[in-house]
Design a protein around this motif. Structure first.
Motif, PDB file in Angstrom:
ATOM      1  N   ALA A   1      65.201   0.599  81.671  1.00  0.00           N
ATOM      2  CA  ALA A   1      65.486   2.010  81.228  1.00  0.00           C
ATOM      3  C   ALA A   1      66.270   2.051  79.943  1.00  0.00           C
ATOM      4  N   ALA A   2      67.211   1.074  79.535  1.00  0.00           N
ATOM      5  CA  ALA A   2      67.987   1.215  78.378  1.00  0.00           C
ATOM      6  C   ALA A   2      67.029   0.952  77.066  1.00  0.00           C
ATOM      7  N   GLU A   3      66.044  -0.181  77.388  1.00  0.00           N
ATOM      8  CA  GLU A   3      64.974  -0.261  76.084  1.00  0.00           C
ATOM      9  C   GLU A   3      64.303   0.862  76.038  1.00  0.00           C
ATOM     10  N   ALA A   4      63.750   1.578  77.191  1.00  0.00           N
ATOM     11  CA  ALA A   4      62.933   2.637  76.923  1.00  0.00           C
ATOM     12  C   ALA A   4      63.800   3.709  76.268  1.00  0.00           C
ATOM     13  N   LEU A   5      65.126   3.718  76.603  1.00  0.00           N
ATOM     14  CA  LEU A   5      65.734   5.034  76.036  1.00  0.00           C
ATOM     15  C   LEU A   5      65.818   4.659  74.595  1.00  0.00           C
ATOM     16  N   ALA A   6      66.066   3.309  74.314  1.00  0.00           N
ATOM     17  CA  ALA A   6      66.329   3.058  72.773  1.00  0.00           C
ATOM     18  C   ALA A   6      65.023   3.143  72.174  1.00  0.00           C
ATOM     19  N   ALA A   7      63.994   2.590  72.668  1.00  0.00           N
ATOM     20  CA  ALA A   7      62.794   2.856  72.117  1.00  0.00           C
ATOM     21  C   ALA A   7      62.358   4.242  71.791  1.00  0.00           C
ATOM     22  N   ALA A   8      62.909   5.127  72.791  1.00  0.00           N
ATOM     23  CA  ALA A   8      62.574   6.628  72.597  1.00  0.00           C
ATOM     24  C   ALA A   8      63.395   7.062  71.387  1.00  0.00           C
ATOM     25  N   SER A   9      64.626   6.750  71.421  1.00  0.00           N
ATOM     26  CA  SER A   9      65.319   7.168  70.360  1.00  0.00           C
ATOM     27  C   SER A   9      65.156   6.633  69.111  1.00  0.00           C
ATOM     28  N   ARG A  10      64.445   5.605  68.760  1.00  0.00           N
ATOM     29  CA  ARG A  10      64.339   5.074  67.579  1.00  0.00           C
ATOM     30  C   ARG A  10      62.854   5.558  67.005  1.00  0.00           C
ATOM     31  N   PRO A  11      62.542   5.688  65.815  1.00  0.00           N
ATOM     32  CA  PRO A  11      61.233   6.026  65.361  1.00  0.00           C
ATOM     33  C   PRO A  11      60.072   4.799  65.756  1.00  0.00           C
ATOM     34  N   TYR A  12      58.960   5.312  66.372  1.00  0.00           N
ATOM     35  CA  TYR A  12      57.947   4.319  66.630  1.00  0.00           C
ATOM     36  C   TYR A  12      57.104   4.124  65.445  1.00  0.00           C
ATOM     37  N   LEU A  13      57.401   3.138  64.920  1.00  0.00           N
ATOM     38  CA  LEU A  13      56.781   2.792  63.478  1.00  0.00           C
ATOM     39  C   LEU A  13      55.491   1.997  63.636  1.00  0.00           C
ATOM     40  N   PRO A  14      54.542   2.208  63.051  1.00  0.00           N
ATOM     41  CA  PRO A  14      53.075   1.526  63.230  1.00  0.00           C
ATOM     42  C   PRO A  14      53.344   0.073  62.530  1.00  0.00           C
ATOM     43  N   ILE A  15      52.693  -1.011  62.798  1.00  0.00           N
ATOM     44  CA  ILE A  15      52.590  -2.088  62.363  1.00  0.00           C
ATOM     45  C   ILE A  15      51.518  -2.453  61.238  1.00  0.00           C
ATOM     46  N   SER A  16      50.633  -1.448  61.466  1.00  0.00           N
ATOM     47  CA  SER A  16      49.454  -1.338  60.456  1.00  0.00           C
ATOM     48  C   SER A  16      49.157  -0.089  59.878  1.00  0.00           C
ATOM     49  N   LYS A  17      48.992   0.259  58.746  1.00  0.00           N
ATOM     50  CA  LYS A  17      48.781   1.766  58.232  1.00  0.00           C
ATOM     51  C   LYS A  17      48.232   1.589  56.807  1.00  0.00           C
ATOM     52  N   GLN A  18      47.646   2.741  56.374  1.00  0.00           N
ATOM     53  CA  GLN A  18      47.098   2.917  55.134  1.00  0.00           C
ATOM     54  C   GLN A  18      47.415   4.256  54.522  1.00  0.00           C
ATOM     55  N   ALA A  19      47.863   4.179  53.275  1.00  0.00           N
ATOM     56  CA  ALA A  19      48.365   5.382  52.725  1.00  0.00           C
ATOM     57  C   ALA A  19      47.256   6.121  52.521  1.00  0.00           C
ATOM     58  N   PRO A  20      47.406   7.648  52.659  1.00  0.00           N
ATOM     59  CA  PRO A  20      46.410   8.777  52.253  1.00  0.00           C
ATOM     60  C   PRO A  20      46.009   8.934  50.647  1.00  0.00           C
ATOM     61  N   ASP A  21      44.801   9.259  50.352  1.00  0.00           N
ATOM     62  CA  ASP A  21      44.555   9.104  49.046  1.00  0.00           C
ATOM     63  C   ASP A  21      45.045  10.589  48.473  1.00  0.00           C
ATOM     64  N   TYR A  22      45.473  10.748  47.238  1.00  0.00           N
ATOM     65  CA  TYR A  22      46.115  12.069  46.767  1.00  0.00           C
ATOM     66  C   TYR A  22      44.980  12.725  46.178  1.00  0.00           C
ATOM     67  N   PRO A  23      44.982  13.854  46.661  1.00  0.00           N
ATOM     68  CA  PRO A  23      43.502  14.772  46.411  1.00  0.00           C
ATOM     69  C   PRO A  23      43.386  15.161  44.682  1.00  0.00           C
ATOM     70  N   ASP A  24      42.377  14.782  44.320  1.00  0.00           N
ATOM     71  CA  ASP A  24      42.075  15.041  42.582  1.00  0.00           C
ATOM     72  C   ASP A  24      42.467  16.408  42.287  1.00  0.00           C
ATOM     73  N   ARG A  25      42.222  17.431  43.020  1.00  0.00           N
ATOM     74  CA  ARG A  25      42.457  18.861  42.921  1.00  0.00           C
ATOM     75  C   ARG A  25      43.949  18.979  42.687  1.00  0.00           C
ATOM     76  N   ALA A  26      44.711  18.608  43.593  1.00  0.00           N
ATOM     77  CA  ALA A  26      46.214  18.594  43.548  1.00  0.00           C
ATOM     78  C   ALA A  26      46.848  17.797  42.309  1.00  0.00           C
ATOM     79  N   LEU A  27      46.061  16.754  41.958  1.00  0.00           N
ATOM     80  CA  LEU A  27      46.630  16.197  40.818  1.00  0.00           C
ATOM     81  C   LEU A  27      46.346  17.043  39.662  1.00  0.00           C
ATOM     82  N   ASP A  28      45.305  17.537  39.412  1.00  0.00           N
ATOM     83  CA  ASP A  28      44.844  18.332  38.205  1.00  0.00           C
ATOM     84  C   ASP A  28      45.744  19.426  38.299  1.00  0.00           C
ATOM     85  N   LYS A  29      45.982  20.003  39.289  1.00  0.00           N
ATOM     86  CA  LYS A  29      46.962  21.346  39.530  1.00  0.00           C
ATOM     87  C   LYS A  29      48.509  21.008  39.317  1.00  0.00           C
ATOM     88  N   GLY A  30      48.916  19.728  39.735  1.00  0.00           N
ATOM     89  CA  GLY A  30      50.244  19.032  39.598  1.00  0.00           C
ATOM     90  C   GLY A  30      50.821  19.629  41.024  1.00  0.00           C
TER      91      GLY A  30
END
Length: 259
Positions: free
Chosen positions: A163-192
């Protein structure tokens, strides 16, 4: 004339003696008395004809009378019970034992004492064994009870730790072990255009993302790349009570900045 003379000895031989004459006289007197008695009996004997029986006629008449009250009362009167007096038993007179029986008993007594002593020893050994078995059984029961208490305590500790581990796990952020950054949209770059986009989703028991959705205010140009990037995330499965479970409402915020 011829005369014959006989000797005196021969004459004495043919004349009976005085004793014989007395016996003959007594016999004659007895016979005479019997003859007289017989003649007297015959003279007084008369033949009496038998008397014919007289027939008498008896006439009876039956008369029924009521029973007297006194007789009935006397007849139904209870008879007093007589209690027999206790008879005291006569004291038993025992004959003294013969010496042979006394000697035999003296010979048997040592053997009986030995048998009694052996029986007492066996009984004492049996009681000792029973007490020992009872003590061993009690010790085993106490050991089993202690083991059960220890197992309960261990289970309670494990449950509390989980229960303590579950509570600690629920209290801390559940971070991924593998992720990919999103692509920055070109229109947003052009318009800043810069901004943040928060995505909420669930994580399956095998660590995959399901049903991602944008939460809060997010620029429309950042919605599609944020959802695409969230679908690529991989998480370590969350274990609760020894098994992997689904984790809902996991959030991740993507920050879009122009350097």
């Amino acid at each position: 004339m011829t005369g014959i003379s006989m000797p005196m000895s021969m004459q004495r031989a043919h004349w009976p003696s005085r004793g014989r004459r007395r016996h003959a006289l007594a016999l004659s007197v007895a016979i005479g008395l019997h003859v007289l008695v017989l003649a007297a009996l015959l003279g007084h004997w008369q033949v009496v004809p038998p008397v014919e029986p007289q027939v008498r006629t008896l006439s009876t008449r039956l008369i029924s009378l009521p029973p007297p009250a006194v007789a009935v009362a006397e007849r139904i009167r209870p008879v007093a019970e007589t209690v027999p007096e206790p008879v005291e038993p006569s004291p038993r007179v025992e004959s003294p034992e013969p010496e042979v029986a006394a000697l035999a008993r003296k010979r048997v007594e040592p053997r009986q004492n030995e048998v009694r002593r052996v029986a007492e020893l066996q009984r004492a050994a049996r009681l000792k064994r029973e007490r020992q078995l009872a003590a061993e059984a009690q010790a085993r029961a106490e050991e089993q009870r202690q083991q059960a208490v220890a197992a309960e305590q261990a289970a309670a500790a494990a449950k509390a730790r989980a229960a303590a581990e579950a509570l600690a796990a629920a209290s801390r952020p559940y971070l991924p072990i593998s992720k990919q950054a999103p692509d920055y949209p070109d229109r947003a770059l052009d318009k800043g255009i810069e901004g943040d986009c928060t995505v909420t989703y669930g994580v399956t028991p095998d660590g995959r993302v399901e049903n991602p959705q944008v939460l809060g205010d997010c620029h429309p140009l950042f919605v599609r790349p944020s959802l695409a990037a969230a679908r690529t995330f991989r998480y370590r499965p969350r274990i609760v009570d020894g098994r992997a479970v689904r984790v809902p409402n996991v959030k991740n915020t993507f920050h879009y900045r122009i350097e």
